[in-house]
Every structure is written in structure tokens, then in C-alpha cells.
Design a protein around this motif. Sequence first.
Motif, PDB file in Angstrom:
ATOM      1  N   ILE A 118      40.238  33.862   9.824  1.00 36.35           N
ATOM      2  CA  ILE A 118      41.439  34.199  10.570  1.00 36.35           C
ATOM      3  C   ILE A 118      42.254  32.925  10.774  1.00 36.35           C
ATOM      4  O   ILE A 118      41.722  31.818  10.773  1.00 36.35           O
ATOM      5  CB  ILE A 118      41.056  34.824  11.929  1.00 36.35           C
ATOM      6  CG1 ILE A 118      40.259  36.102  11.713  1.00 36.35           C
ATOM      7  CG2 ILE A 118      42.284  35.104  12.775  1.00 36.35           C
ATOM      8  CD1 ILE A 118      40.981  37.154  10.904  1.00 36.35           C
ATOM      9  N   ASN A 119      43.554  33.058  10.979  1.00 37.05           N
ATOM     10  CA  ASN A 119      44.420  31.885  11.022  1.00 37.05           C
ATOM     11  C   ASN A 119      44.109  31.008  12.233  1.00 37.05           C
ATOM     12  O   ASN A 119      44.275  31.429  13.387  1.00 37.05           O
ATOM     13  CB  ASN A 119      45.887  32.301  11.048  1.00 37.05           C
ATOM     14  CG  ASN A 119      46.759  31.221  10.443  1.00 37.05           C
ATOM     15  OD1 ASN A 119      46.756  30.090  10.921  1.00 37.05           O
ATOM     16  ND2 ASN A 119      47.473  31.552   9.387  1.00 37.05           N
ATOM     17  N   THR A 120      43.646  29.805  11.971  1.00 34.16           N
ATOM     18  CA  THR A 120      43.330  28.846  13.030  1.00 34.16           C
ATOM     19  C   THR A 120      44.336  27.708  13.077  1.00 34.16           C
ATOM     20  O   THR A 120      44.108  26.702  13.751  1.00 34.16           O
ATOM     21  CB  THR A 120      41.920  28.264  12.847  1.00 34.16           C
ATOM     22  OG1 THR A 120      41.879  27.516  11.620  1.00 34.16           O
ATOM     23  CG2 THR A 120      40.866  29.361  12.816  1.00 34.16           C
ATOM     24  N   ALA A 121      45.464  27.856  12.363  1.00 36.25           N
ATOM     25  CA  ALA A 121      46.477  26.798  12.339  1.00 36.25           C
ATOM     26  C   ALA A 121      47.141  26.676  13.709  1.00 36.25           C
ATOM     27  O   ALA A 121      47.445  27.676  14.360  1.00 36.25           O
ATOM     28  CB  ALA A 121      47.526  27.098  11.274  1.00 36.25           C
ATOM     29  N   GLY A 146      50.713  18.609   3.916  1.00 38.59           N
ATOM     30  CA  GLY A 146      51.386  19.082   2.709  1.00 38.59           C
ATOM     31  C   GLY A 146      52.327  20.237   2.983  1.00 38.59           C
ATOM     32  O   GLY A 146      51.964  21.192   3.677  1.00 38.59           O
ATOM     33  N   ASP A 147      53.537  20.160   2.422  1.00 39.33           N
ATOM     34  CA  ASP A 147      54.534  21.206   2.632  1.00 39.33           C
ATOM     35  C   ASP A 147      54.049  22.567   2.136  1.00 39.33           C
ATOM     36  O   ASP A 147      54.427  23.602   2.691  1.00 39.33           O
ATOM     37  CB  ASP A 147      55.834  20.859   1.895  1.00 39.33           C
ATOM     38  CG  ASP A 147      56.514  19.625   2.464  1.00 39.33           C
ATOM     39  OD1 ASP A 147      56.023  19.083   3.473  1.00 39.33           O
ATOM     40  OD2 ASP A 147      57.540  19.203   1.903  1.00 39.33           O
ATOM     41  N   ASP A 148      53.239  22.554   1.061  1.00 46.43           N
ATOM     42  CA  ASP A 148      52.808  23.825   0.475  1.00 46.43           C
ATOM     43  C   ASP A 148      51.420  24.250   0.930  1.00 46.43           C
ATOM     44  O   ASP A 148      50.869  25.218   0.421  1.00 46.43           O
ATOM     45  CB  ASP A 148      52.848  23.746  -1.055  1.00 46.43           C
ATOM     46  CG  ASP A 148      51.956  22.640  -1.606  1.00 46.43           C
ATOM     47  OD1 ASP A 148      51.443  21.830  -0.804  1.00 46.43           O
ATOM     48  OD2 ASP A 148      51.788  22.579  -2.836  1.00 46.43           O
ATOM     49  N   THR A 151      48.393  25.939   6.024  1.00 41.99           N
ATOM     50  CA  THR A 151      48.570  25.609   7.442  1.00 41.99           C
ATOM     51  C   THR A 151      50.020  25.295   7.761  1.00 41.99           C
ATOM     52  O   THR A 151      50.600  25.850   8.704  1.00 41.99           O
ATOM     53  CB  THR A 151      47.664  24.424   7.814  1.00 41.99           C
ATOM     54  OG1 THR A 151      46.298  24.826   7.708  1.00 41.99           O
ATOM     55  CG2 THR A 151      47.938  23.941   9.227  1.00 41.99           C
ATOM     56  N   THR A 152      50.616  24.386   6.989  1.00 42.15           N
ATOM     57  CA  THR A 152      52.019  24.024   7.253  1.00 42.15           C
ATOM     58  C   THR A 152      52.944  25.207   7.029  1.00 42.15           C
ATOM     59  O   THR A 152      53.883  25.433   7.801  1.00 42.15           O
ATOM     60  CB  THR A 152      52.434  22.837   6.366  1.00 42.15           C
ATOM     61  OG1 THR A 152      51.611  21.702   6.684  1.00 42.15           O
ATOM     62  CG2 THR A 152      53.899  22.463   6.590  1.00 42.15           C
ATOM     63  N   GLN A 153      52.666  25.999   5.986  1.00 35.67           N
ATOM     64  CA  GLN A 153      53.490  27.177   5.728  1.00 35.67           C
ATOM     65  C   GLN A 153      53.404  28.157   6.892  1.00 35.67           C
ATOM     66  O   GLN A 153      54.421  28.696   7.353  1.00 35.67           O
ATOM     67  CB  GLN A 153      53.029  27.868   4.440  1.00 35.67           C
ATOM     68  CG  GLN A 153      53.338  27.102   3.166  1.00 35.67           C
ATOM     69  CD  GLN A 153      54.753  27.384   2.656  1.00 35.67           C
ATOM     70  OE1 GLN A 153      55.516  28.089   3.283  1.00 35.67           O
ATOM     71  NE2 GLN A 153      55.075  26.820   1.514  1.00 35.67           N
ATOM     72  N   ALA A 154      52.192  28.420   7.371  1.00 37.16           N
ATOM     73  CA  ALA A 154      52.014  29.391   8.449  1.00 37.16           C
ATOM     74  C   ALA A 154      52.680  28.930   9.739  1.00 37.16           C
ATOM     75  O   ALA A 154      53.331  29.727  10.440  1.00 37.16           O
ATOM     76  CB  ALA A 154      50.519  29.640   8.679  1.00 37.16           C
ATOM     77  N   ILE A 193      50.379  17.111  15.671  1.00 39.09           N
ATOM     78  CA  ILE A 193      49.833  17.396  14.339  1.00 39.09           C
ATOM     79  C   ILE A 193      49.812  18.893  14.091  1.00 39.09           C
ATOM     80  O   ILE A 193      49.679  19.687  15.022  1.00 39.09           O
ATOM     81  CB  ILE A 193      48.414  16.818  14.137  1.00 39.09           C
ATOM     82  CG1 ILE A 193      47.422  17.401  15.167  1.00 39.09           C
ATOM     83  CG2 ILE A 193      48.439  15.293  14.192  1.00 39.09           C
ATOM     84  CD1 ILE A 193      45.965  17.029  14.898  1.00 39.09           C
ATOM     85  N   PHE A 194      49.982  19.249  12.807  1.00 41.78           N
ATOM     86  CA  PHE A 194      49.721  20.604  12.313  1.00 41.78           C
ATOM     87  C   PHE A 194      48.344  20.554  11.672  1.00 41.78           C
ATOM     88  O   PHE A 194      48.151  19.817  10.698  1.00 41.78           O
ATOM     89  CB  PHE A 194      50.717  21.018  11.230  1.00 41.78           C
ATOM     90  CG  PHE A 194      52.134  21.248  11.694  1.00 41.78           C
ATOM     91  CD1 PHE A 194      52.505  21.066  13.011  1.00 41.78           C
ATOM     92  CD2 PHE A 194      53.100  21.645  10.786  1.00 41.78           C
ATOM     93  CE1 PHE A 194      53.821  21.280  13.426  1.00 41.78           C
ATOM     94  CE2 PHE A 194      54.409  21.868  11.181  1.00 41.78           C
ATOM     95  CZ  PHE A 194      54.771  21.690  12.508  1.00 41.78           C
TER      96      PHE A 194
END
Length: 342
Positions: A118-121, A146-148, A151-154, A193-194
Motif C-alpha cells: 500500500i502507498n507509504t509515500a 527521482g522525478d519518475d 514515490t515522487t509521482q504519487a 524529504i519525499f
Amino acid sequence: MPSTIRGARPAAAALATALTMTACGDIGNQRASAEDGLPIVRFSGLPDPAPLPVLVMQELGLDERHGFSAEFVEVDPDASTSTFLLGESDIAVDQDATSAAIANNEGSEVVSFYPALINTASVVVPEDSPYESPQDLVGKRVGHFGDDSGTTQAISVSLRQAAGIDPLEDYEMVQSSPAALPELLASGEVDAIFDYEPYGLRAVEQVPGRYLFSVADHWQQTTDWAPPLAMLTASRDWLGDNADLALAVQDAWREAVREVVASDYRMFLDEPYAAFLDRESEAELRALADYCAGLPCYADEWTEEDTAQQMEYLRLLVEQGSLDRLPDSDPVAVLDEVVRAD
């Protein structure tokens, strides 16, 4: 170059090393373990909670019970997608629907078919910092990897929707590795931080820090659903050629997850799982287990409704310009639909 992870069976590990650069279409049930004659399924991922069920399969013999031999290849974050697309694994555990969509837009045919984590970002800031909302970070230095990255996308798509912020434009983004980001925050080199777990939690524990924004919280509060951070992802060719094997893998995965959940995630504290997660202290492992039990980290199903929600999420990425377009073939699906269609 990826390395076969600690805990892999010796004979399988040796065979995995010899077959590192085998093309994706040539691996799977075309190979057999020299040890037991079962088809080998190679998983790739990072040393975090997402692929830990693979190790549970190995330790409890769930893979053999379901008719295959599981191997795991540990990869670097920067090489995780290319490792999978080059055919060094059958199933990537560290990809998601977004990375699958990008790969398909670039000519691959892959599909994410079951949530691994599950998303932990989240966005983490120092505990004593003045930041109370994502808007407070405009113009500040923010670490990411990283842009792609998923985590960063979400986080980016969520912040655009929740706060009208485009982090890649509104923040001064500083790139480093996931594991190094808590250290950057502790040293004051970045203001936030992300990151994903367990590294977000490490920052909370060590800086000390606090969560400023959580992807899962945002989506669950607005839609009662959250995009997985990591998904089991395979090429459509492999799934089509190995339909029964793929279904057996999914069954074994679910059984392994049930074992972890039944322990209230305390299996994280036991060997060989503790060594696999490679945390800095038992206290950090306990905190991670508590965090995952509360979220929870693992899903127990993936339905057509989940797929529809995920596709809406991808459409939002396209609308916001984070994804060029939706690929011609769906990058996410329920496994039964993929294998039965073939």
C-alpha cells in the motif's frame, strides 16, 4: 548489476547468477531448478517490506507447495525498472501502474496485476520546523529520489490535487537515494524529504521528524482508496505463456501475506526477515511493524473496482502532465482477466 538476495536457496541462487541476462521470454517455466525440478519464478525488488512475502514463500515452502521455486534478485533503485524490462526477472515487485504505463508508452507490454505494498509515500519535515502544510515548503529544498519514481509521482499528483502545488516547479528539488534522504534531512541540507517506508519512519525516529503529508491518508480521505506504491508486474507475454504458474504465484503471495498479517507484522523482527529489511535497530523494526499493522501495508485483494480506480488515477496523471498519455494496452488489470483472455 543486481545481486541475488540473502536467503535465496544456494542452488537456485547459483542458477540465477548464471541466467542474469536471459531475455524475459526465455525464463519462467522454460527453466527448472536443478534442486527440485520445479519451474523457477524470479522476482526483483528493493530490500524493503514490498518483496518480503517472497522470502516468506521461501522460508515456509509456500512456493514449492504451489508448484514453483521462488528466487529474488535485489536491485538498486536506479536500475529497478531496467532490470525488469531487460528480462532479469519474471515479476517485478517494485513497479507500479504508473511505471507500467510509462514502459508501455515506450514500447513494452507489461501489466501490474496485484498490489505488493500500500502507498507509504509521505513528506517528512523536522519535528521542530515551522512547516505546517505543503504550501509552507514553496521555495524550500526538498529531497527526493527521482522525478519518475513512484514515490515522487504519487506525492506530486496528490499535492497538485490537495493543495494546488507542483513540487517539481514550486520546490527546490534535491535528488539522492531513498536511504540517504533521512541523513540529508538530519544534517539540514534539505528542509523536507519525499520518501517511502521504512525510510520516512527512519527520518521521524532519527532526525527527529514528523509527517507533513501522506499519500495514503489523502486518497483514503477523499476516495476511500489509495494507489499502491508497489505492484506485482510482469510482461503480458510471460503471463500469457505461464497462466497457471502466474495464478499459483498470486496464490502463494496471498498466503505469504496472510502469514505476515497474522503475526501483526511481528515477523519483521524475526530472522531472516529482520536481516532482509536491514534496519539499524530492533526499535526501528518494531516501529516499522507497528506502522504497517496500523496502515496496513499489505492488501488482501485486488478487484475490478480497484483497477478502475487505478485507471482514474492514471488519467489524473495525464491531465496534470505527469504522464504523456494512457497506453493502448491497459497497464493495470486483475490477473484472471489477463490470463483468461489469452
